[in-house]
Each structure stands twice: as C-alpha cells, then as structure tokens.
Design a protein around this motif. Sequence first.
Motif, PDB file in Angstrom:
ATOM      1  N   SER A 234       0.799  -1.230   0.000  1.00  9.06           N
ATOM      2  CA  SER A 234       0.000   0.000   0.000  1.00  9.06           C
ATOM      3  C   SER A 234       0.827   1.274   0.000  1.00  9.06           C
ATOM      4  N   PHE A 235       2.045   1.208   0.534  1.00  8.62           N
ATOM      5  CA  PHE A 235       2.888   2.391   0.693  1.00  8.62           C
ATOM      6  C   PHE A 235       3.677   2.615  -0.594  1.00  8.62           C
ATOM      7  N   THR A 236       2.986   3.140  -1.586  1.00  7.66           N
ATOM      8  CA  THR A 236       3.589   3.358  -2.905  1.00  7.66           C
ATOM      9  C   THR A 236       3.530   4.833  -3.258  1.00  7.66           C
ATOM     10  N   THR A 241       0.679   9.956  -3.585  1.00  3.66           N
ATOM     11  CA  THR A 241       0.314  11.121  -4.388  1.00  3.66           C
ATOM     12  C   THR A 241      -1.195  11.318  -4.376  1.00  3.66           C
ATOM     13  N   ARG A 242      -1.949  10.228  -4.462  1.00  2.26           N
ATOM     14  CA  ARG A 242      -3.411  10.324  -4.389  1.00  2.26           C
ATOM     15  C   ARG A 242      -3.861  10.805  -3.011  1.00  2.26           C
ATOM     16  N   LEU A 257      11.770   3.936  -1.465  1.00  3.42           N
ATOM     17  CA  LEU A 257      11.003   2.756  -1.792  1.00  3.42           C
ATOM     18  C   LEU A 257      11.758   1.879  -2.785  1.00  3.42           C
ATOM     19  N   ALA A 258      12.411   2.518  -3.753  1.00  3.18           N
ATOM     20  CA  ALA A 258      13.166   1.758  -4.735  1.00  3.18           C
ATOM     21  C   ALA A 258      14.335   1.026  -4.068  1.00  3.18           C
ATOM     22  N   GLY A 259      14.988   1.721  -3.107  1.00  2.00           N
ATOM     23  CA  GLY A 259      16.101   1.096  -2.387  1.00  2.00           C
ATOM     24  C   GLY A 259      15.628  -0.063  -1.543  1.00  2.00           C
ATOM     25  N   LYS A 260      14.427   0.091  -0.923  1.00  2.00           N
ATOM     26  CA  LYS A 260      13.906  -0.992  -0.088  1.00  2.00           C
ATOM     27  C   LYS A 260      13.545  -2.195  -0.945  1.00  2.00           C
ATOM     28  N   ASP A 261      12.919  -1.936  -2.129  1.00  2.00           N
ATOM     29  CA  ASP A 261      12.540  -3.034  -2.994  1.00  2.00           C
ATOM     30  C   ASP A 261      13.774  -3.770  -3.517  1.00  2.00           C
TER      31      ASP A 261
END
Length: 263
Positions: A234-236, A241-242, A257-261
């Motif tokens: 959910s944390f995207t 942004t929405r 988020l990219a680093g975590k993924d």
Amino acid sequence: MAALQREPMPDETAAVAVHDLTVAYRDTPVLWDIDIAIPPGTLTAIIGPNGAGKSTMLKAILGLVPVAAGTVEIFGHSDPNQRRLVGYVPQRGSADWNFPTNALDVVTMGTYGQLGWIRRPGRRERERAMHALEQVGMADFADRQISQLSGGQQQRVFLARALVQDAQLYFMDEPFAGVDAQTEKAIVTLLQTLRSQGKTVIVVHHDLESAPEYFDWLVLLNVRVIANGPFDESFTPENLTRTYGGAMNLIRLSSQLAGKDGG
C-alpha cells in the motif's frame, strides 16, 4: 419494486471492520463512505494529511462522535459492548495536565471500566497500575504530579493507562507527537511487544520516513480511503500522491522505496 438493501455480513476475520462509514460536521463530510478491514495481530498506521479525518475515524469507531451512516464491527460484532476489548490513547493535548493528580492515579483510572461504577480500585488495581508504569519506564515517577512531567513522560503515562486495561485492540492517536527520540523508541518497542502478544494496535501517524520501519499494515486516508492493506503493497508513490495531492514532493520517498525493494 425496489430491491431491499442487505446488511453487510460480519467480518469475523477482522479485528476492526468499518462499512460505509460517513461522518459530517455541519453538513460537511469529514469521512465519506469508509470501508476498511484490519486483521488481528497487526501494527497498523493510519496516515494522511491534516484534515483527512484520521482522529475522527478513531473516535467514530469508538462511538465518541456521531456518525451519519455506516457500521463498525470489533472482532466480528457490532454490539457496543465489544468496546470493552479496546484501549484508547487520545492525543496528549486533549488532557488537562494541570489536574491535581499523580501518575499512578491516572494509570489506575484505566481499571475503572472493569470495576464498574460501584467498586473502587483497591490494592490489586494499584499493583496492576504500577506494573503498567514499569512497562513504560515510569515506575520511579508514580507519585509525581502529572503537571510536573515532561511531554514524553506524560505520553508514557497515557500508554500505561491503556496497558492496564489489558485490551485486545488498541487505538493510539499520534503517540509520537512531541516526544523525544528515546521516548519514541520506547513506545515503538512497546507497540511491537503488544503485537507479539497477539494484540492489534492501530496508530494515527504522520511521519512517512519512520512508518515503513514501524508498521506492517496501512490505511491511507484523505476523507475517503485511498489504500488499505499490507504496508509494503500500500505504501507506494502512486497511493501517496493520491493521498497528499500533486504538490507533495515524492522524489526522496520514491528513492527510499526503490532502495527498499532492491535491498
């Protein structure tokens, strides 16, 4: 002939299930058509901008504000008596900290719901209150007047008052607001301990950077529910942004988020 509206089936798999909840102040919706289901044994964050209705949603679930429509279920039942399973930590600013009482007395108040209106707290209740103060690192301040405590210490007393209820479900409204780093760490450890004991903890939170570390379930809210589900799903950037609108700068968050993924 108009079709009959069917009541929603109880969600017995959820610690909290909210169906079609709407709350309005002076005809202005504060929450609109809210549907969420939060599994038991989760540490949940409710996140959204100022004015999103986060605190109002907690109060509506607890029956502290009137609702225009909708139903609330606690562990599959809408009976108001289910709220006996709930502990609540309101915002620290909502309390009168000048009231002449000490920390132990404040925590002991958390036993009143189990005692009823006739019985008064006795030795057993005060022992439980002292144990709760020990859990939050405040045993040495049991006799201290609450007005003499720091903001972080007051928040720990609030948490101890909720702990002494031995609830199955805890609602906490911004427990990290205005506390120092040491207190925040102690609160997080306590919340994680409650989760490990099978308790469900739902927290209104505002810090997007610490949220991925603290929580495993997420409700993104801005009058309506934007997302409700496992934190990692959910944390995207799209959901944030929405939730917050296009003015929000998500560059750093997106890289996190990219680093975590990728990590």
